[in-house]
Enzyme design. Structure first.
Site, PDB file in Angstrom:
ATOM      1  N   HIS A  68      17.327  65.500 140.857  1.00  0.00           N
ATOM      2  CA  HIS A  68      16.036  65.094 140.314  1.00  0.00           C
ATOM      3  C   HIS A  68      15.596  66.089 139.245  1.00  0.00           C
ATOM      4  CE1 HIS A  68      15.085  61.860 143.109  1.00  0.00           C
ATOM      5  NE2 HIS A  68      15.620  62.605 144.058  1.00  0.00           N
TER       6      HIS A  68
ATOM      7  N   THR B 256      27.123  75.412 146.321  1.00  0.00           N
ATOM      8  CA  THR B 256      26.153  75.486 145.233  1.00  0.00           C
ATOM      9  C   THR B 256      26.744  76.100 143.970  1.00  0.00           C
ATOM     10  OG1 THR B 256      25.369  77.644 145.976  1.00  0.00           O
ATOM     11  CG2 THR B 256      24.237  75.699 146.863  1.00  0.00           C
TER      12      THR B 256
END
Length: 162
Positions: free
Chosen positions: A83, A136
């Site tokens: 997002h 990550t």
């Protein structure tokens, strides 16, 4: 369809899933195992190498490259985008998504169950990712990684097997 290990019919279910995926993936190697409940949308630009598998209920986005001899546990999730949230004057749910990024998984990789891989990460050759880890950042060749975020636990070597 039942999972591949189901007695009697599992091997036939594996073949059916394989034939179907061979027609929608960009490239499809030999001896592939796409498990029950695996999700990959319309399969656009997914490449999977020889002797590799997508785990039960895994979620694979478009533009993912999976090398040869990759083992993937159940319920793994690979994300392609995130997002947007940089404009504080607009609610996050109205800012859209970041551009889609390609994930690359090298050869001879073992991805444990329920691993999450964030957008655009490169998993090196010979990597092991512990179950439940969240990737990550890019992971270097022949490392054993685990945790949230996934960190190098140690390097794989033939000496560590003794």
């Amino acid at each position: 369809m039942p999972k591949s290990a189901t007695p009697f019919i599992g091997k036939y279910c594996k073949k059916i899933r394989g034939v179907l995926c061979s027609h929608i993936f960009k490239s499809y190697g030999k001896n592939i195992n796409i498990e029950k409940g695996a999700k990959f949308g319309y399969g656009a630009n997914i490449i999977i190498g020889n002797n590799s598998g997508i785990g039960i209920n895994a979620s694979i986005p478009p533009n993912t490259i999976i090398g040869d001899d990759v083992m993937m546990g159940p319920e793994c999730i690979i994300y392609a985008s995130n997002h947007q949230f940089s404009d504080l004057s607009i609610p996050m749910n109205k800012q859209g998504h970041s551009p889609s990024k390609q994930t690359f998984i090298g050869n001879d990789v073992w991805i444990g169950g329920r691993v999450i891989i964030l957008p655009g990460k490169k998993i090196g050759n010979g990597v092991i990712i512990a179950a439940g880890s969240i990737v990550t950042k890019d992971l270097e060749d022949y490392g054993i990684y685990g945790g949230n975020p996934a960190k190098l636990i140690r390097k794989r070597s033939s000496e560590s097997l003794v």
